[in-house]
Design a protein around this motif. Structure first.
Motif, PDB file in Angstrom:
ATOM      1  N   PRO A  33      -5.951   7.989 -16.384  1.00 25.86           N
ATOM      2  CA  PRO A  33      -6.939   8.703 -17.215  1.00 25.86           C
ATOM      3  C   PRO A  33      -8.130   9.217 -16.415  1.00 25.86           C
ATOM      4  N   ALA A  34      -8.607   8.428 -15.442  1.00 26.54           N
ATOM      5  CA  ALA A  34      -9.774   8.842 -14.649  1.00 26.54           C
ATOM      6  C   ALA A  34      -9.466  10.110 -13.857  1.00 26.54           C
ATOM      7  N   PHE A  35      -8.299  10.136 -13.214  1.00 31.87           N
ATOM      8  CA  PHE A  35      -8.006  11.291 -12.359  1.00 31.87           C
ATOM      9  C   PHE A  35      -7.545  12.497 -13.173  1.00 31.87           C
ATOM     10  N   LEU A  36      -6.851  12.244 -14.285  1.00 35.99           N
ATOM     11  CA  LEU A  36      -6.538  13.377 -15.173  1.00 35.99           C
ATOM     12  C   LEU A  36      -7.836  14.011 -15.678  1.00 35.99           C
ATOM     13  N   ALA A  37      -8.804  13.150 -16.023  1.00 38.75           N
ATOM     14  CA  ALA A  37     -10.097  13.678 -16.478  1.00 38.75           C
ATOM     15  C   ALA A  37     -10.735  14.527 -15.376  1.00 38.75           C
ATOM     16  N   ARG A  38     -10.689  14.041 -14.152  1.00 38.88           N
ATOM     17  CA  ARG A  38     -11.294  14.787 -13.045  1.00 38.88           C
ATOM     18  C   ARG A  38     -10.619  16.142 -12.842  1.00 38.88           C
ATOM     19  N   TRP A  39      -9.262  16.137 -12.868  1.00 37.37           N
ATOM     20  CA  TRP A  39      -8.553  17.396 -12.596  1.00 37.37           C
ATOM     21  C   TRP A  39      -8.672  18.360 -13.784  1.00 37.37           C
ATOM     22  N   CYS A  40      -8.666  17.846 -14.983  1.00 37.18           N
ATOM     23  CA  CYS A  40      -8.843  18.737 -16.144  1.00 37.18           C
ATOM     24  C   CYS A  40     -10.282  19.256 -16.198  1.00 37.18           C
ATOM     25  N   ALA A  41     -11.247  18.394 -15.934  1.00 34.99           N
ATOM     26  CA  ALA A  41     -12.648  18.828 -15.974  1.00 34.99           C
ATOM     27  C   ALA A  41     -12.908  19.922 -14.939  1.00 34.99           C
ATOM     28  N   ALA A  42     -12.220  19.845 -13.795  1.00 37.43           N
ATOM     29  CA  ALA A  42     -12.399  20.894 -12.766  1.00 37.43           C
ATOM     30  C   ALA A  42     -11.960  22.252 -13.315  1.00 37.43           C
ATOM     31  N   GLN A  43     -10.971  22.246 -14.239  1.00 33.83           N
ATOM     32  CA  GLN A  43     -10.534  23.503 -14.860  1.00 33.83           C
ATOM     33  C   GLN A  43     -11.450  23.897 -16.020  1.00 33.83           C
ATOM     34  N   MET A  44     -12.060  22.903 -16.668  1.00 32.31           N
ATOM     35  CA  MET A  44     -12.933  23.192 -17.815  1.00 32.31           C
ATOM     36  C   MET A  44     -14.305  23.703 -17.356  1.00 32.31           C
ATOM     37  N   GLU A  45     -14.802  23.179 -16.242  1.00 29.82           N
ATOM     38  CA  GLU A  45     -16.184  23.473 -15.823  1.00 29.82           C
ATOM     39  C   GLU A  45     -16.479  24.965 -15.685  1.00 29.82           C
ATOM     40  N   PRO A  46     -15.590  25.765 -15.038  1.00 30.99           N
ATOM     41  CA  PRO A  46     -15.928  27.195 -14.908  1.00 30.99           C
ATOM     42  C   PRO A  46     -16.055  27.899 -16.249  1.00 30.99           C
ATOM     43  N   ARG A  47     -15.382  27.373 -17.288  1.00 32.39           N
ATOM     44  CA  ARG A  47     -15.466  27.991 -18.626  1.00 32.39           C
ATOM     45  C   ARG A  47     -16.610  27.407 -19.441  1.00 32.39           C
ATOM     46  N   GLY A  48     -17.244  26.352 -18.920  1.00 30.43           N
ATOM     47  CA  GLY A  48     -18.415  25.779 -19.593  1.00 30.43           C
ATOM     48  C   GLY A  48     -18.098  25.090 -20.894  1.00 30.43           C
ATOM     49  N   GLN A  49     -16.837  24.646 -21.072  1.00 28.47           N
ATOM     50  CA  GLN A  49     -16.496  23.935 -22.299  1.00 28.47           C
ATOM     51  C   GLN A  49     -15.239  23.101 -22.091  1.00 28.47           C
ATOM     52  N   GLY A  50     -15.107  22.077 -22.921  1.00 32.15           N
ATOM     53  CA  GLY A  50     -13.925  21.226 -22.862  1.00 32.15           C
ATOM     54  C   GLY A  50     -14.235  19.881 -23.501  1.00 32.15           C
ATOM     55  N   VAL A  51     -13.185  19.177 -23.864  1.00 34.33           N
ATOM     56  CA  VAL A  51     -13.342  17.855 -24.476  1.00 34.33           C
ATOM     57  C   VAL A  51     -12.317  16.914 -23.863  1.00 34.33           C
ATOM     58  N   ILE A  52     -12.773  15.715 -23.518  1.00 35.69           N
ATOM     59  CA  ILE A  52     -11.874  14.671 -23.010  1.00 35.69           C
ATOM     60  C   ILE A  52     -11.997  13.480 -23.948  1.00 35.69           C
ATOM     61  N   ILE A  53     -10.862  13.040 -24.488  1.00 38.95           N
ATOM     62  CA  ILE A  53     -10.877  11.884 -25.383  1.00 38.95           C
ATOM     63  C   ILE A  53      -9.993  10.792 -24.789  1.00 38.95           C
TER      64      ILE A  53
END
Ligand code: NAD
Length: 261
Positions: free
Chosen positions: A116-136
């Motif tokens: 979960p920690a690393f999936l969050a990191r890799w998904c957040a890297a894709q979310m950050e340029p769009r300025g939005q996203g949710v991790i549950i």
């Protein structure tokens, strides 16, 4: 980029994860379904097809971080976006700290915390340029309540809650919300696995837990899925860095008198 929002769900073949994927599809999301290679995803995918939404299947074992990374890459090359990550998969051995093997301890932490920690990191890297996203992160009320029967699992869930607060702090300025949900007793394969070999004992344990839950029943996994999808949506736009307990009131009551009401 895919015109529809995209939700990635781990442990998506059934239980809470399967219901969560179907609920996201009902709400207009295309879904990336992560599951073990041995699992049959057809009951979930046929329900997603009924909604008219698309799905992508990535199978593998979340003990293997390369598999987790490749799932994010497959999603990005297919659809170019990830809007929601639901870290739902978990592995638990019913045992005690007296007996647990190091291999079991390490596997539990890899599946329930490291992936979960690393999936969050890799998904957040894709979310950050769009300025939005949710991790549950799907945690458990066992992160705060002990039963003495799953030491690595409860330790991982406690750490997953802490990780939620850490990630919410890090990614909040980038418009990414991070939450834990903490289910109580849910009618799934994992909920029913209470490691007793007699049906009569299992029934007694279930009855005893239902007597302690103010709503007097276990939840259907659909009820957790609906809460997860609600928390991922704009109606929860100011909710981040916290844990949401979904347990029919179980955690808050501790009086033996409550069974008489
Ligand atoms: P479940 O057994 O249906 O789902 C668990 C999923 O995790 C399965 O789909 C399984 O394939 C997946 N998984 C296990 N090991 C894996 C691995 N190595 N790699 C990839 N996937 C793996 O049970 P569930 O109740 O739907 O559990 C979903 C989440 O809810 C879990 O995080 C669990 O800890 C949490 N939870 C469940 C309950 C409950 O009573 N059922 C209570 C509190 C929290």
């Amino acid at each position: 980029m895919n015109p529809q929002p995209v939700a990635m769900i781990t442990g998506a073949a059934g239980g809470i994860g399967g219901e969560t994927a179907v609920r996201f599809a009902e709400q207009g999301y295309d879904c990336v379904l992560l599951a073990l290679p041995s699992e049959d995803l057809s009951p979930v995918t046929s329900r997603i097809q009924d909604t008219g939404r698309q799905f992508l299947i990535c199978t593998g074992d979340l003990s293997d971080l390369e598999y987790a990374r490749s799932a994010v890459e497959q999603c990005m090359s297919a659809w170019g976006r990830i809007d929601v990550l639901v870290n739902n998969a978990a592995w638990r051995e019913i045992t005690t700290m007296r007996n647990i093997e190091l291999t079991s301890w390490e596997k539990t932490l890899r599946v329930c915390l490291t992936a979960p920690a690393f999936l969050a990191r890799w998904c957040a890297a894709q979310m950050e340029p769009r300025g939005q996203g949710v991790i549950i992160n799907v945690s458990s009320i066992q992160s705060q309540m002990a039963a003495g029967i799953s030491p690595a699992y409860v330790a991982a869930k406690g750490a997953l809650d802490s990780l939620t607060y850490e990630l919410a702090t890090l990614y909040g300025p980038s418009g990414i919300r991070v939450l834990s949900v903490n289910p109580g007793a849910i009618d799934t394969a994992m909920g029913q696995d209470i490691a007793v070999d007699q049906q009569e004992t299992a029934t007694k344990i279930r009855q005893a837990s239902e007597d302690m839950i103010p709503l007097r029943r276990w939840a259907h996994p659909r009820e957790i899925a609906r809460s997860i999808v609600m928390l991922a949506g704009n109606d929860a736009s100011y909710l981040t860095g916290t844990s949401v307990t979904i347990d029919g009131g179980w955690k808050q009551q501790c009086s033996p008198y409550s069974v008489k009401h």
